[in-house]
Every structure is written in C-alpha cells, then in structure tokens.
Design a protein around this motif. Structure first.
Motif, PDB file in Angstrom:
ATOM      1  N   ALA A 159       0.423  -1.378  -0.021  1.00  0.00           N
ATOM      2  CA  ALA A 159       0.327  -0.116  -0.125  1.00  0.00           C
ATOM      3  C   ALA A 159       1.057   1.338   0.092  1.00  0.00           C
ATOM      4  N   SER A 160       2.203   1.475   0.818  1.00  0.00           N
ATOM      5  CA  SER A 160       3.017   2.644   1.230  1.00  0.00           C
ATOM      6  C   SER A 160       3.199   2.125  -0.861  1.00  0.00           C
ATOM      7  N   SER A 161       3.558   0.965  -1.011  1.00  0.00           N
ATOM      8  CA  SER A 161       4.569   1.630  -2.384  1.00  0.00           C
ATOM      9  C   SER A 161       3.563   1.829  -3.907  1.00  0.00           C
ATOM     10  N   TYR A 162       1.957   2.177  -3.313  1.00  0.00           N
ATOM     11  CA  TYR A 162       0.869   2.350  -4.258  1.00  0.00           C
ATOM     12  C   TYR A 162       1.184   3.830  -4.018  1.00  0.00           C
ATOM     13  N   VAL A 163       0.665   4.495  -3.057  1.00  0.00           N
ATOM     14  CA  VAL A 163       0.742   5.841  -2.594  1.00  0.00           C
ATOM     15  C   VAL A 163       2.318   6.656  -2.868  1.00  0.00           C
ATOM     16  N   THR A 164       3.036   6.382  -2.928  1.00  0.00           N
ATOM     17  CA  THR A 164       4.435   6.475  -3.494  1.00  0.00           C
ATOM     18  C   THR A 164       3.970   7.089  -4.897  1.00  0.00           C
TER      19      THR A 164
END
Length: 109
Positions: A22-27
């Motif tokens: 999820a954090s990679s997606y948000v990045t």
C-alpha cells in the motif's frame, strides 16, 4: 526443528506485507489511502471520528472533531512507521486490525 508461528504472528506479518504494498502504491500515486474511518461520538450535527491513512512510509491516525457549527480540529494525532503500526493496532482492536487486513487484501491481492 521448524520454527512455529502463532496465528497472531502470521497475521501481523501478512499485514506488514500488505502495508508495504500500500505504501508503494501511495508513493506512485501521491494520494494517501484511508485504512479506516470510525465515528466515535455524535452530538447533533457535530461528530468526532478517527481517520487512519497510509502515506509514503507512515500510517497516521487522527481524531478529528467537526460538523455543525464546530470548526474542524484535530484532537489527537499518532504517526507510526510501517513496522510499528501492526503491533499497535493488534493491541488496540483485533476487529479493527482484521478490517484493515480485509481492506488491503481487497485492494492489493
């Protein structure tokens, strides 16, 4: 001898992997992702709610008061790393923990 893992340990590990995705997606998208939003208290048109969002590498939990004639304000704010959050949430509420796992599995599995 193989290492034994508890169900809670596996859930925390699984949730950590989902949080990293999820954090990679948000990045990539530059748009925070809401993990959960719960109304704590309502009085007339005013309410207090908890909003949990994931950003680039962090999870932010905010308690917000707003609505009616009340000017929106932050009552509390907690910032967690991706590693800290799963254990904190598991201790806080197992139901909320499982709700977050479901949200992320739906989006990233």
């Amino acid at each position: 001898m193989p290492k034994q893992i508890t169900l809670d340990g596996w859930l925390i590990s699984h949730f950590s992997v989902l949080l990293k995705k999820a954090s990679s997606y948000v990045t990539k998208t530059k748009v925070p992702l809401v993990l959960y939003r719960n109304t704590i208290e309502e009085e007339g048109e005013a309410y207090q709610e908890t909003v949990c969002t994931i950003t680039e590498g962090y999870i932010i939990v905010q308690v917000i008061t707003s609505g009616g004639g009340v000017v929106p304000s932050f009552q509390q704010q907690f910032v967690f790393t991706l590693e800290e959050f799963p254990n904190w949430l598991m201790k806080k509420s197992k139901d909320l923990f499982l709700q977050c796992v479901d949200v992320l599995e739906e989006q990233f599995s």
